[in-house]
Scaffold this motif. Structure first.
Motif, PDB file in Angstrom:
ATOM      1  N   VAL A 147       0.818  -1.214   0.000  1.00 48.90           N
ATOM      2  CA  VAL A 147       0.000   0.000   0.000  1.00 48.90           C
ATOM      3  C   VAL A 147       0.850   1.263   0.000  1.00 48.90           C
ATOM      4  O   VAL A 147       0.306   2.369  -0.125  1.00 48.90           O
ATOM      5  N   THR A 148       2.173   1.131   0.112  1.00 45.25           N
ATOM      6  CA  THR A 148       3.036   2.313   0.006  1.00 45.25           C
ATOM      7  C   THR A 148       3.240   2.733  -1.444  1.00 45.25           C
ATOM      8  O   THR A 148       3.743   3.832  -1.694  1.00 45.25           O
ATOM      9  N   VAL A 149       2.881   1.870  -2.389  1.00 45.42           N
ATOM     10  CA  VAL A 149       3.023   2.181  -3.817  1.00 45.42           C
ATOM     11  C   VAL A 149       1.713   2.774  -4.331  1.00 45.42           C
ATOM     12  O   VAL A 149       0.671   2.113  -4.314  1.00 45.42           O
ATOM     13  N   SER A 150       1.771   3.997  -4.782  1.00 44.58           N
ATOM     14  CA  SER A 150       0.580   4.625  -5.372  1.00 44.58           C
ATOM     15  C   SER A 150       0.295   3.989  -6.727  1.00 44.58           C
ATOM     16  O   SER A 150       1.215   3.701  -7.491  1.00 44.58           O
ATOM     17  N   LEU A 151      -0.977   3.804  -7.020  1.00 44.83           N
ATOM     18  CA  LEU A 151      -1.356   3.126  -8.257  1.00 44.83           C
ATOM     19  C   LEU A 151      -1.719   4.128  -9.345  1.00 44.83           C
ATOM     20  O   LEU A 151      -2.763   4.028  -9.988  1.00 44.83           O
ATOM     21  N   ASP A 152      -0.836   5.099  -9.544  1.00 41.63           N
ATOM     22  CA  ASP A 152      -0.937   5.996 -10.685  1.00 41.63           C
ATOM     23  C   ASP A 152       0.180   5.650 -11.658  1.00 41.63           C
ATOM     24  O   ASP A 152       1.124   4.937 -11.315  1.00 41.63           O
ATOM     25  N   ILE A 153       0.083   6.145 -12.881  1.00 41.85           N
ATOM     26  CA  ILE A 153       1.001   5.734 -13.932  1.00 41.85           C
ATOM     27  C   ILE A 153       2.447   6.066 -13.589  1.00 41.85           C
ATOM     28  O   ILE A 153       3.351   5.239 -13.760  1.00 41.85           O
ATOM     29  N   ILE A 220      -2.760   0.927 -15.907  1.00 44.45           N
ATOM     30  CA  ILE A 220      -1.850   0.422 -16.935  1.00 44.45           C
ATOM     31  C   ILE A 220      -2.556   0.097 -18.246  1.00 44.45           C
ATOM     32  O   ILE A 220      -1.907   0.044 -19.296  1.00 44.45           O
ATOM     33  N   SER A 221      -3.866  -0.094 -18.224  1.00 50.94           N
ATOM     34  CA  SER A 221      -4.574  -0.205 -19.503  1.00 50.94           C
ATOM     35  C   SER A 221      -4.602   1.158 -20.189  1.00 50.94           C
ATOM     36  O   SER A 221      -4.504   1.246 -21.422  1.00 50.94           O
ATOM     37  N   ALA A 222      -4.715   2.232 -19.417  1.00 51.45           N
ATOM     38  CA  ALA A 222      -4.650   3.578 -19.990  1.00 51.45           C
ATOM     39  C   ALA A 222      -3.257   3.851 -20.552  1.00 51.45           C
ATOM     40  O   ALA A 222      -3.116   4.452 -21.624  1.00 51.45           O
ATOM     41  N   LEU A 223      -2.218   3.422 -19.837  1.00 53.96           N
ATOM     42  CA  LEU A 223      -0.852   3.624 -20.315  1.00 53.96           C
ATOM     43  C   LEU A 223      -0.597   2.836 -21.601  1.00 53.96           C
ATOM     44  O   LEU A 223       0.050   3.335 -22.528  1.00 53.96           O
ATOM     45  N   LEU A 224      -1.101   1.607 -21.668  1.00 55.65           N
ATOM     46  CA  LEU A 224      -0.917   0.817 -22.882  1.00 55.65           C
ATOM     47  C   LEU A 224      -1.570   1.509 -24.078  1.00 55.65           C
ATOM     48  O   LEU A 224      -0.994   1.564 -25.172  1.00 55.65           O
ATOM     49  N   LEU A 225      -2.768   2.042 -23.890  1.00 55.05           N
ATOM     50  CA  LEU A 225      -3.434   2.774 -24.962  1.00 55.05           C
ATOM     51  C   LEU A 225      -2.601   3.976 -25.383  1.00 55.05           C
ATOM     52  O   LEU A 225      -2.448   4.269 -26.578  1.00 55.05           O
ATOM     53  N   GLU A 226      -2.034   4.663 -24.417  1.00 54.72           N
ATOM     54  CA  GLU A 226      -1.195   5.827 -24.702  1.00 54.72           C
ATOM     55  C   GLU A 226       0.027   5.429 -25.535  1.00 54.72           C
ATOM     56  O   GLU A 226       0.367   6.087 -26.531  1.00 54.72           O
ATOM     57  N   ASP A 227       0.691   4.352 -25.141  1.00 53.47           N
ATOM     58  CA  ASP A 227       1.889   3.927 -25.861  1.00 53.47           C
ATOM     59  C   ASP A 227       1.563   3.445 -27.269  1.00 53.47           C
ATOM     60  O   ASP A 227       2.270   3.770 -28.233  1.00 53.47           O
ATOM     61  N   LEU A 228       0.504   2.662 -27.403  1.00 51.05           N
ATOM     62  CA  LEU A 228       0.134   2.180 -28.732  1.00 51.05           C
ATOM     63  C   LEU A 228      -0.329   3.327 -29.631  1.00 51.05           C
ATOM     64  O   LEU A 228      -0.077   3.319 -30.838  1.00 51.05           O
ATOM     65  N   SER A 229      -0.990   4.321 -29.039  1.00 52.50           N
ATOM     66  CA  SER A 229      -1.403   5.478 -29.819  1.00 52.50           C
ATOM     67  C   SER A 229      -0.201   6.183 -30.434  1.00 52.50           C
ATOM     68  O   SER A 229      -0.221   6.582 -31.605  1.00 52.50           O
ATOM     69  N   ALA A 230       0.856   6.335 -29.652  1.00 44.33           N
ATOM     70  CA  ALA A 230       2.072   6.981 -30.162  1.00 44.33           C
ATOM     71  C   ALA A 230       2.691   6.163 -31.290  1.00 44.33           C
ATOM     72  O   ALA A 230       3.194   6.715 -32.275  1.00 44.33           O
ATOM     73  N   LEU A 231       2.641   4.842 -31.176  1.00 48.07           N
ATOM     74  CA  LEU A 231       3.291   3.971 -32.148  1.00 48.07           C
ATOM     75  C   LEU A 231       2.553   3.894 -33.475  1.00 48.07           C
ATOM     76  O   LEU A 231       3.178   3.662 -34.517  1.00 48.07           O
ATOM     77  N   VAL A 232       1.243   4.059 -33.472  1.00 54.27           N
ATOM     78  CA  VAL A 232       0.462   3.844 -34.700  1.00 54.27           C
ATOM     79  C   VAL A 232      -0.078   5.129 -35.319  1.00 54.27           C
ATOM     80  O   VAL A 232      -0.755   5.060 -36.337  1.00 54.27           O
ATOM     81  N   GLN A 233       0.231   6.281 -34.752  1.00 53.02           N
ATOM     82  CA  GLN A 233      -0.313   7.501 -35.319  1.00 53.02           C
ATOM     83  C   GLN A 233       0.155   7.684 -36.768  1.00 53.02           C
ATOM     84  O   GLN A 233       1.253   7.259 -37.131  1.00 53.02           O
ATOM     85  N   PRO A 234      -0.676   8.289 -37.616  1.00 55.89           N
ATOM     86  CA  PRO A 234      -0.312   8.449 -39.027  1.00 55.89           C
ATOM     87  C   PRO A 234       0.975   9.244 -39.196  1.00 55.89           C
ATOM     88  O   PRO A 234       1.213  10.225 -38.500  1.00 55.89           O
ATOM     89  N   ARG A 235       1.767   8.798 -40.149  1.00 54.41           N
ATOM     90  CA  ARG A 235       3.033   9.456 -40.461  1.00 54.41           C
ATOM     91  C   ARG A 235       3.214   9.495 -41.970  1.00 54.41           C
ATOM     92  O   ARG A 235       2.637   8.677 -42.686  1.00 54.41           O
ATOM     93  N   PRO A 236       4.059  10.401 -42.465  1.00 59.45           N
ATOM     94  CA  PRO A 236       4.371  10.383 -43.899  1.00 59.45           C
ATOM     95  C   PRO A 236       5.075   9.082 -44.275  1.00 59.45           C
ATOM     96  O   PRO A 236       5.588   8.353 -43.418  1.00 59.45           O
ATOM     97  N   ALA A 237       5.098   8.795 -45.555  1.00 60.85           N
ATOM     98  CA  ALA A 237       5.816   7.610 -46.033  1.00 60.85           C
ATOM     99  C   ALA A 237       7.270   7.669 -45.587  1.00 60.85           C
ATOM    100  O   ALA A 237       7.877   8.745 -45.558  1.00 60.85           O
TER     101      ALA A 237
END
Length: 327
Positions: A147-153, A220-237
């Motif tokens: 319980v000493t570990v806060s459960l925020d990202i 951590i489900s929110a963090l996973l969404l955040e990380d995957l969002s960064a990885l798949v965002q549209p980019r130029p060729a």
């Protein structure tokens, strides 16, 4: 152009609220030959984009779907089995899409080193399950009971790799453990219930294992969404002068990942995770290994379009490619 537009629209939900700035990394990109054949390079870029489009699109759909399934699971203080099964199924669907897209995500991370931290923390394994949650022989172990570990990202990221690489606190494997449990201690809805059952009624609500497990899943489900969002965002060729080196690096890392998965799969039947040793769940290796093999085959088989373009580029720059050369 239409493909990128559609991908961008689907990404609006994923990118909402994802403003965490990861630290830069310093991975060195493999250097390119000084002379790049224009025709083969353009064909390789086209093949890479054609291969990437459907798999990145699947991640764009599956990642928010998993996040919503977790939120639905946590919407009631006493979730039912249907909601738990839905979250498990959404995890499996997302993990399959992620592994099938892994060489593509690794290529993107090689082209843009700021993405490497996102890729690295999505799926570190193997893990020490007792670092995360209770085990049969250690009934009050792990972050869930500390319980000493806060459960925020930010707090959970600080616990990552604290003293050992297997001290994993975020990512797919921690989510799998929280949703599925261990072979000898499967997860039930009781473990995700905020209730008054003994002995927890003596503790403040926020210190009860069910409450903390729910908060952990949410963060951590929110963090996973955040990380995957960064990885798949549209980019130029991709730049045709840089893509081949990035792709070669990604395929090398993908083969190493595949070989490590295969080694852990061979040992999986002898390790249920309940003895405190490092662990990769049967769900993970059952899903990841076939998906990654399929992804590698697309680039290694000259009968497939990506493989043909990759082989043509290598032949144009280095001469004949031996039939058994994987990358």
């Amino acid at each position: 152009m239409l493909r990128h537009t559609a991908l961008g629209i689907l990404l609006l939900t994923m990118l909402a609220g994802c403003d965490r700035e990861p630290a830069d990394t310093t991975d060195t990109l493999i250097e390119q030959p000084a002379k790049v054949p224009t025709e083969q390079s353009a064909a390789l870029v086209s093949a890479w984009e054609e291969e990437a489009a459907p798999w990145l699109r699947k991640l764009v759909v599956a990642a928010p779907g998993f996040r919503e399934a977790v939120r639905a699971l946590l919407s009631e203080p006493e979730p039912d089995e249907g909601a738990l099964d839905a979250a498990r199924n959404a995890w499996a669907l997302l993990y399959e899409s992620y592994n099938r897209a892994w060489p593509l995500l690794a290529t993107r991370a090689a082209l843009d080193p700021t993405l490497q931290v996102h890729l690295a923390r999505t799926d570190p394994w193997p893990i020490l399950p007792g670092y995360v949650d209770a085990m049969p022989d250690w009934p009050e172990s792990g972050i869930v009971y500390d319980v000493t570990v806060s459960l925020d990202i930010d707090s959970l990221l600080a616990q990552q790799d604290m003293t050992d690489p297997a001290e994993v606190s975020v990512g797919f494997q921690v989510l799998e453990l929280l949703l599925f449990g261990l072979p000898d201690a499967p997860r039930s809805t009781a473990g995700l219930t905020v209730g008054e059952a003994l002995p927890d009624h003596q503790k403040p609500e926020h210190e009860r294992p069910g409450y903390r497990r729910r908060a952990y899943l949410d963060a951590i489900s929110a963090l996973l969404l955040e990380d995957l969002s960064a990885l798949v965002q549209p980019r130029p060729a991709p730049d045709p002068t840089r893509l081949p080196g990035a792709l070669r690096q990604a395929l090398m890392h993908s083969e190493a990942r595949r070989d490590a998965l295969a080694a852990l799969t061979r040992d999986a039947e002898d390790n249920s995770g309940t003895d405190g040793d490092i662990y990769l769940s049967s769900n993970s290796h059952r899903i990841a290994l076939p998906a990654l093999n399929e992804a590698l085959a697309a680039w290694q088989d000259p009968e497939q379009d990506p493989g043909a373009a990759w082989r043509a580029w290598r032949e144009a720059t280095t001469g004949a490619v031996p039939p058994d050369q994987g990358i």
